[in-house]
Design a protein around this motif. Sequence first.
Motif, PDB file in Angstrom:
ATOM      1  N   ALA A 176      -5.639   1.902  -7.496  1.00 38.87           N
ATOM      2  CA  ALA A 176      -5.322   2.935  -6.778  1.00 38.87           C
ATOM      3  C   ALA A 176      -3.902   3.475  -6.708  1.00 38.87           C
ATOM      4  N   ALA A 177      -3.172   2.373  -6.603  1.00 30.48           N
ATOM      5  CA  ALA A 177      -1.804   2.542  -6.433  1.00 30.48           C
ATOM      6  C   ALA A 177      -1.037   1.281  -7.042  1.00 30.48           C
ATOM      7  N   PRO A 178      -0.817   1.525  -8.348  1.00 32.69           N
ATOM      8  CA  PRO A 178      -0.392   0.389  -9.045  1.00 32.69           C
ATOM      9  C   PRO A 178       0.894  -0.425  -8.818  1.00 32.69           C
ATOM     10  N   TYR A 179       1.969   0.160  -7.941  1.00 32.38           N
ATOM     11  CA  TYR A 179       2.872  -0.667  -7.745  1.00 32.38           C
ATOM     12  C   TYR A 179       2.278  -1.701  -6.863  1.00 32.38           C
ATOM     13  N   PHE A 180       1.410  -1.590  -6.084  1.00 32.04           N
ATOM     14  CA  PHE A 180       0.734  -2.795  -5.181  1.00 32.04           C
ATOM     15  C   PHE A 180       0.630  -4.066  -6.090  1.00 32.04           C
ATOM     16  N   ARG A 181       0.504  -3.847  -7.668  1.00 32.89           N
ATOM     17  CA  ARG A 181       0.022  -4.969  -8.460  1.00 32.89           C
ATOM     18  C   ARG A 181       1.388  -5.763  -8.452  1.00 32.89           C
ATOM     19  N   THR A 182       2.570  -5.163  -8.125  1.00 32.11           N
ATOM     20  CA  THR A 182       3.918  -6.094  -8.265  1.00 32.11           C
ATOM     21  C   THR A 182       3.804  -7.382  -7.204  1.00 32.11           C
ATOM     22  N   ILE A 183       2.801  -7.376  -6.400  1.00 33.18           N
ATOM     23  CA  ILE A 183       2.996  -8.465  -5.442  1.00 33.18           C
ATOM     24  C   ILE A 183       1.286  -9.183  -5.460  1.00 33.18           C
ATOM     25  N   PRO A 184       1.490 -10.610  -5.315  1.00 32.56           N
ATOM     26  CA  PRO A 184       0.037 -11.040  -5.451  1.00 32.56           C
ATOM     27  C   PRO A 184      -0.563 -11.281  -4.145  1.00 32.56           C
ATOM     28  N   ALA A 185      -1.069 -10.105  -3.730  1.00 33.90           N
ATOM     29  CA  ALA A 185      -1.833  -9.809  -2.443  1.00 33.90           C
ATOM     30  C   ALA A 185      -3.158  -9.967  -2.581  1.00 33.90           C
ATOM     31  N   VAL A 186      -3.809 -10.415  -1.692  1.00 32.72           N
ATOM     32  CA  VAL A 186      -5.420 -10.373  -1.432  1.00 32.72           C
ATOM     33  C   VAL A 186      -5.792  -9.826  -0.014  1.00 32.72           C
ATOM     34  N   VAL A 187      -6.687  -8.835   0.000  1.00 28.62           N
ATOM     35  CA  VAL A 187      -7.269  -8.290   1.237  1.00 28.62           C
ATOM     36  C   VAL A 187      -8.181  -9.461   1.640  1.00 28.62           C
ATOM     37  N   ASP A 188      -7.839 -10.045   2.897  1.00 31.05           N
ATOM     38  CA  ASP A 188      -8.827 -10.924   3.480  1.00 31.05           C
ATOM     39  C   ASP A 188      -9.913 -10.511   4.321  1.00 31.05           C
ATOM     40  N   SER A 189      -9.581  -9.660   5.196  1.00 27.37           N
ATOM     41  CA  SER A 189     -10.719  -8.996   5.853  1.00 27.37           C
ATOM     42  C   SER A 189     -10.419  -7.709   6.412  1.00 27.37           C
ATOM     43  N   VAL A 190     -11.622  -6.960   6.617  1.00 35.17           N
ATOM     44  CA  VAL A 190     -11.310  -5.549   6.632  1.00 35.17           C
ATOM     45  C   VAL A 190     -12.551  -5.035   7.643  1.00 35.17           C
ATOM     46  N   ARG A 191     -12.089  -4.218   8.760  1.00 36.88           N
ATOM     47  CA  ARG A 191     -13.035  -3.454   9.514  1.00 36.88           C
ATOM     48  C   ARG A 191     -12.101  -2.262   9.919  1.00 36.88           C
ATOM     49  N   PRO A 192     -12.947  -1.150  10.209  1.00 37.11           N
ATOM     50  CA  PRO A 192     -12.154  -0.125  10.748  1.00 37.11           C
ATOM     51  C   PRO A 192     -11.382  -0.585  12.088  1.00 37.11           C
ATOM     52  N   GLY A 193     -10.124   0.060  12.019  1.00 35.40           N
ATOM     53  CA  GLY A 193      -8.944  -0.153  13.004  1.00 35.40           C
ATOM     54  C   GLY A 193      -8.235  -1.588  12.655  1.00 35.40           C
ATOM     55  N   GLU A 194      -8.688  -2.620  11.870  1.00 32.63           N
ATOM     56  CA  GLU A 194      -7.633  -3.765  11.432  1.00 32.63           C
ATOM     57  C   GLU A 194      -8.019  -4.267  10.068  1.00 32.63           C
TER      58      GLU A 194
END
Length: 168
Positions: free
Chosen positions: A43-61
């Motif tokens: 969705a925001a291709p610039y984010f592909r420049t870093i090796p990031a992984v979303v670990d946990s998601v909940r509204p507010g955090e």
Amino acid sequence: MSSATDRVPEATEVPRLLRYYRMLEPLPLGLGKRIFSEGFKLAAPYFRTIPAVVDSVRPGEVRVHMDDRRRVRNHIGTVHAIALCNLAELAMGAVAEMTIPVSHRWIPKSMQTEYLAKAKGRMQATATLDLPSPLGDKQDIVVPVRVTDPSGKEVFVARIQIWVTPKR
């Protein structure tokens, strides 16, 4: 002010991104989190420049990690300041998408950062978002993001101001 985590959204107002995360998360070996993360970064291709992984998601955090790879290091061998900014913005974007009601939209307005210590190893970013109640028509909301190293030491903090307005 009530926390976004205190309220359970109706099924029809659950953000699409949160539904995707909940659908993919159960996949084994962290595969769901990786698929979700790569899709989010499209969705925001610039984010592909870093090796990031979303670990946990909940509204507010939202929690996101970034592996320490050569491509995100600076000339002194630590994680580059702009890679940390990118990680913070990715975490902020995810928490905004997960928390802000589908009736509203948001856009980043400014970012204040502090580099507190040398960043080495896997970085863990935590973005939190407490929505005011009621959510106004047009307002600035600050999303704090805290980044820690593998020992839990805080190495970077950001305060990202977002502009939130109703969809019309």
